[in-house]
Design a protein around this motif. Sequence first.
Motif: not given
Length: 484
Positions: A67-71, A210-220, A226-230, A433-438
């Motif tokens: 989960l920590a490696a999610v992009r 379609g947005g970037t994951l909020r830092g608070k949630l990414a940390s949680e 910089g996690v992309v949300v498609a 999610g893979l397509i949007a991030a890469t």
Amino acid sequence: MYLGLDLGTSGVKALLIDADQRILASATGALDVSRPHSGWSEQDAAAWIRATQEAVGALKASHGRDLAAVRGIGLSGQMHGATLLDAADQPLRPCILWNDTRSHEQAARLDADPRFREITGNIVFPGFTAPKLVWVKDNEPDIFGKVAKVLLPKDYLRLWLTGEHISEMSDSAGTAWLDVAQRRWSGELLAATGLDESHMPGLVEGTAPGGTLRGKLASEWGMGGGVVVAGGAGDNAASACGMGTVGHGHAFVSLGTSGVLFAATDAYLPNPASAVHTFCHALPDTWHQMGVILSATDSLNWLSGVTGKSAGDLTQQLGDDLKAPTGVTFLPYLSGERTPHNDAAIRGAFVGLGHQSGQKELTQAVVEGVTFALRDNLEALKAAGTTLDRVTAIGGGSRSRYWLKSIATALGVPVDLPADGDFGAAFGAARLGLIAATGADPVAVCTAPDTAETIEPDGGLADAYAEAYGRFRALYPAIKGVTP
């Protein structure tokens, strides 16, 4: 790693894949539906967040390093829901869901305005979002006056994830506000319901960021920045991405709570008179057509509740060998019907019961009734210019070999079973999610799974099924005249 989040009616599913699209783990958070009045179906938006936290929390506990490696994160969601927010982004009332039919009068009023079919390419069904807003305007004017944003369910989840008001084409096509050919909001149709484009989220393609994951949630969740949300997709388009149903003529039949016959197209081919849905696909410059029935496995679940037997036990009693219809016919209109009837008021029925009609005969009739409703969808797709040579089966009901044999015989086309794996909406969302991030090629990513088996139509029962389908077709107009 890439994460797919599928917000369904009964739960939120979170699914992790790696860069080679191997599924690493999945988890689910449960949801309940509130039915305060006949024809109503609602959920609290806060429950979606709770269920998502539950599902992702389970993944963190079991696969924290992955989960920590999610992009990239992709979203899928139940379509048509009306999530009404005030100026502070707070929900004003419970979300009115896709299978809520309270706005049938408002839908009929909008559908009588020729601009809606002309611009959207679709009938205005009671389950769509626009008539729900008109119902709120008519019945809850104080709430309507406070509406600052209207979001679809998965896009409310996106708002929590990213802080952004964004939607995408496939889900938005089911609102009755989208110009489906031009893939943009129609100011003209919004104005007809007392709204304007400021009430709508921005639009992106399903494969785009379609947005970037909020830092608070990414940390949680233990993720980096910089996690992309498609953009994501409505649930059926997401399932199509998971199944690789993205090329012209590719099709699947879904036996879930509702039933869907879905065909991808490379052109905009509307035919609203057939009650076929013509929507944007999740991939750019593609569309899809689908027929929808409201109670597929829900019909079997209803019988399960009445008999006290599980749905699996009921279908197991039928065995694997397809049988000729018994003369008992079931109409699966437990909460109205979409394709081809567009009738929110119609209700289901058993016809042809006799002293010999027991649990097994009723189960067979329910399976056949859902199957014949899907045949109605096939005929509607043909009327809209789409011909299918074969379909792939997905959804919980596809575990019943008897049901699949029934569908192959009623539709007159082979039914392919995918190799073992999870190719549903959550997997399709993860692919997005893979397509949007890469920036990967969507067609190269959204490939079809291997076929494990093909079920051919039973030619020996074709005539018996044709005769039974004729009875099924004749019963809708007969019971419509006596339905309260």
